[in-house]
Design a protein around this motif. Sequence first.
Motif, PDB file in Angstrom:
ATOM      1  N   PHE A  37       0.840  -1.212   0.000  1.00  0.00           N
ATOM      2  CA  PHE A  37       0.000   0.000   0.000  1.00  0.00           C
ATOM      3  C   PHE A  37       0.869   1.253   0.000  1.00  0.00           C
ATOM      4  CE2 PHE A  37      -2.032   3.420   2.371  1.00  0.00           C
ATOM      5  CZ  PHE A  37      -3.258   3.546   1.733  1.00  0.00           C
ATOM      6  N   PHE A  38       1.876   1.289   0.884  1.00  0.00           N
ATOM      7  CA  PHE A  38       2.699   2.494   0.987  1.00  0.00           C
ATOM      8  C   PHE A  38       3.637   2.649  -0.197  1.00  0.00           C
ATOM      9  CE2 PHE A  38       1.383   2.345   5.457  1.00  0.00           C
ATOM     10  CZ  PHE A  38       1.111   3.695   5.677  1.00  0.00           C
ATOM     11  N   HIS A  40       2.844   1.748  -3.246  1.00  0.00           N
ATOM     12  CA  HIS A  40       1.972   2.275  -4.299  1.00  0.00           C
ATOM     13  C   HIS A  40       1.644   3.743  -4.041  1.00  0.00           C
ATOM     14  CE1 HIS A  40      -0.825   2.122  -7.601  1.00  0.00           C
ATOM     15  NE2 HIS A  40      -1.849   2.474  -6.831  1.00  0.00           N
ATOM     16  N   ARG A  41       1.461   4.108  -2.761  1.00  0.00           N
ATOM     17  CA  ARG A  41       1.192   5.501  -2.426  1.00  0.00           C
ATOM     18  C   ARG A  41       2.381   6.387  -2.815  1.00  0.00           C
ATOM     19  NH1 ARG A  41      -1.897   8.776   1.005  1.00  0.00           N
ATOM     20  NH2 ARG A  41      -3.565   7.357   0.392  1.00  0.00           N
ATOM     21  N   LEU A  45       2.387   9.477  -5.474  1.00  0.00           N
ATOM     22  CA  LEU A  45       2.827  10.831  -5.123  1.00  0.00           C
ATOM     23  C   LEU A  45       3.873  11.340  -6.110  1.00  0.00           C
ATOM     24  CD1 LEU A  45       3.054  10.561  -1.223  1.00  0.00           C
ATOM     25  CD2 LEU A  45       1.288  11.704  -2.589  1.00  0.00           C
ATOM     26  N   TRP A  58      -6.671  12.673   5.560  1.00  0.00           N
ATOM     27  CA  TRP A  58      -5.604  11.684   5.375  1.00  0.00           C
ATOM     28  C   TRP A  58      -6.135  10.293   5.074  1.00  0.00           C
ATOM     29  CZ3 TRP A  58      -5.057   7.340   8.478  1.00  0.00           C
ATOM     30  CH2 TRP A  58      -5.829   7.309   9.636  1.00  0.00           C
ATOM     31  N   ARG A  89      -8.734  12.603  -4.554  1.00  0.00           N
ATOM     32  CA  ARG A  89      -8.441  11.479  -3.660  1.00  0.00           C
ATOM     33  C   ARG A  89      -9.755  10.976  -3.081  1.00  0.00           C
ATOM     34  NH1 ARG A  89      -2.909  12.171  -2.948  1.00  0.00           N
ATOM     35  NH2 ARG A  89      -2.201  14.305  -3.314  1.00  0.00           N
ATOM     36  N   GLY A  92      -8.046   6.006   0.530  1.00  0.00           N
ATOM     37  CA  GLY A  92      -6.859   5.176   0.420  1.00  0.00           C
ATOM     38  C   GLY A  92      -6.050   5.543  -0.808  1.00  0.00           C
ATOM     39  N   ASN A  93      -5.738   4.539  -1.631  1.00  0.00           N
ATOM     40  CA  ASN A  93      -4.988   4.772  -2.868  1.00  0.00           C
ATOM     41  C   ASN A  93      -5.897   4.902  -4.085  1.00  0.00           C
ATOM     42  OD1 ASN A  93      -2.509   4.841  -1.662  1.00  0.00           O
ATOM     43  ND2 ASN A  93      -1.980   2.710  -2.096  1.00  0.00           N
TER      44      ASN A  93
END
Length: 412
Positions: A37-38, A40-41, A45, A58, A89, A92-93
Amino acid sequence: MSVSALSPTRLMGSFSGLLQVVSLLGLLLLLFKIVQFFLHRLWLLRALQEFSSPPSHWLFGHLREFQKDQDLQKIRQWVEEFPSAFVLRLQGNNIRVMLYDPDYMKVIMGRSDPKAPGNYKFLAPWIGYGLLLLEGQKWFQHRRMLTPAFHSDILKPYVKLMVDSVQMMLDRWEHVSEDSSLEIFDHISLMTLDTIMKCAFNHQSSVQLDRPSDQAEEGSSAARRRAGEGQEQEALGFPGHPALCQEGCPGVPSPVPSLHWHCFRDHLDKMPYTTMCIKEALRIYPPVPSITKKLSKPVTFPDGRSLPKGIILMLSIYGLHHNPNVWQNPEVFDPSRFAPDSDRHSHAFLPFSGGSRNCIGKQFAMNELKVAVALTLLRFELLPDPTRVPIPIPRLVLKSKNGIHLRLKKLQ
């Protein structure tokens, strides 16, 4: 004395060990998903760093901004704040780039990127895999096969069927009291379904009369219809319209009410003001508010900003049609935007999209709109119900949350 392999103590120990292994695997899977997840985040970004985004929560992103059916108002606000595009957004993603600049959208419309997965697939059980859901070579084959069926010469005979369906709807409206308002959504839907059933499937009866609640209206006087047809030999009632069936109409003596549709068909492309009004209404209230696509390869826009493969785009037709950088006073109803000698309408996609996947039935739809508008205004004056103003909300299509209520005034 040895302990039996089937003793309760031994079984409990085995179960506890199995539970520990399952828990460990579950924890590893959870850690893997968190890392994924992070990562992909972080990729998102970096990929979207050239595009601005309104302030967001957030966790919930911009979802909390779309409350109490204020979606369209929020989109108009953000369109004014951010030129060309912004990052939306959702949660999540689930991040998308919303485009509403004509030059940006033309770049995407000129490509063959597929629709975003998940946005349209739930329609498959209802409508099957036709032109709307197909992609690639199979879509191209179907499109090429169907295109000749929508040639203008093929569509002209359908005008009579459209006229019949609209007249049947208007006959039902004759029973509505001028002191009450009529919710027209169901009536228009049935009339449209009636037209499609007759044109596409050669359905002989009328779905408008098949409903049990309409049985009392089946015997409505034919004289009212003939009277309305007689009025159609006059001008349409607003500037720019020729008479529908004037003296000397080629091949048709006047008056011949039963054949009026023939001249109506030949005058569909000679209704400039009606066409301008229809297009301006479709600009302000586009039936399809947005189109979602997933980039199959990187793209660079005219101003130099770029996006990598895999980004999901939301092409906001509503945002484009209300973009103050494109339209002067976009909230004002101004049919002159679509005057034949004006170039101000070149940025409008209307409900028919653009590029290779533009609506194959757009000419059929415009013919039906012109017939319905013209015949309705020959028999009724339409007034809004001030107590029930429509509240537009974006769903798969643009619709009114509280219906569309009008007051009808019969024209003598």
